[in-house]
Enzyme design. Structure first.
Site, mmCIF file in Angstrom:
data_model
loop_
_atom_site.group_PDB
_atom_site.id
_atom_site.type_symbol
_atom_site.label_atom_id
_atom_site.label_comp_id
_atom_site.label_asym_id
_atom_site.label_seq_id
_atom_site.Cartn_x
_atom_site.Cartn_y
_atom_site.Cartn_z
ATOM 1 N N LYS A 1 -16.381 -7.952 6.446
ATOM 2 C CA LYS A 1 -15.347 -8.606 7.241
ATOM 3 C C LYS A 1 -15.288 -7.952 8.628
ATOM 4 O O LYS A 1 -15.558 -6.774 8.765
ATOM 5 C CB LYS A 1 -13.973 -8.429 6.589
ATOM 6 N N HIS B 1 0.845 -1.210 0.000
ATOM 7 C CA HIS B 1 0.000 0.000 0.000
ATOM 8 C C HIS B 1 0.877 1.256 0.000
ATOM 9 O O HIS B 1 0.579 2.220 -0.695
ATOM 10 C CB HIS B 1 -0.888 0.046 1.252
ATOM 11 N N ARG C 1 -2.102 -6.238 -8.325
ATOM 12 C CA ARG C 1 -0.976 -7.083 -7.961
ATOM 13 C C ARG C 1 -0.721 -8.165 -8.993
ATOM 14 O O ARG C 1 0.396 -8.414 -9.394
ATOM 15 C CB ARG C 1 -1.230 -7.763 -6.608
#
Ligand code: ADP
Length: 167
Positions: A43, A19, A92
């Site tokens: 979550k 990040h 990613r």
């Protein structure tokens, strides 16, 4: 033309060196970068939103054009309210692609004036996720190469208070 304001949204539970890489690079390409820390999320997070915001503030203090804020609800609403026309996301690997494509196309439909821009991860962080970091922390592994030092310290404290350290 006015200032370019961008939002880099995420859970940041906790912020990792991956990040940080995106924050640093994005902050060089826009006038003002708002890191948006998602409050809700289905979550149940390890760090509260206040803790995640405080940690991000601490580790981005050296970037004068980076601001940390929490938000709830629709990202496009938060962007509009902040005067931002750009959303920054990190990619990613191909596994991120489908989800990110869906999100950006949905946001594009919700507000055609807001563009999502992707930064590809620096190769040394392409494997890194907050989930991995939480798992390593739970087993007492060395975190220094994955997260900023301040985050490693907070993770250790958190694991001790939660009694999740299996050592
Ligand atoms: P979310 O819950 O929205 O996936 P995260 O905090 O996990 O939130 O990630 C926020 C953003 O940062 C996403 O765009 C994600 O692709 C990106 N990101 C996560 N880890 C890395 C990394 N290691 N390198 C670069 N970008 C990353």
């Amino acid at each position: 033309m006015g200032k370019t304001i961008a939002i880099y949204p995420g859970s940041f539970d906790p912020v990792t060196r991956g990040h940080m890489d995106i924050i640093e690079r994005a902050s060089k390409t826009v006038d003002h970068l708002i890191v948006g820390v998602l409050v809700n999320s289905a979550k149940s997070p390890l760090f509260t939103v206040e803790e995640r915001v405080a940690l991000l503030k601490q580790v981005t203090a050296q970037y004068p054009n980076v601001e940390i804020r929490s938000f709830e609800g629709l990202l496009v609403d938060f962007a509009r309210a902040s005067g931002a026309h750009i959303l920054i996301r990190g990619l990613r690997a191909v596994t991120d692609f489908e989800y990110e494509l869906q999100m950006s196309q949905t946001n594009q439909k919700l507000d055609p004036n807001i563009e999502t821009m992707f930064l590809t991860t620096s190769i040394e962080y392409s494997y890194l996720s907050s989930t991995t970091v939480r798992e390593i922390a739970a087993f007492g592994g060395d975190l220094t190469q994955f997260v900023p030092e301040a985050v490693a310290l907070e993770l250790e404290k958190k694991m001790n208070t939660k009694g999740e350290c299996n050592k």
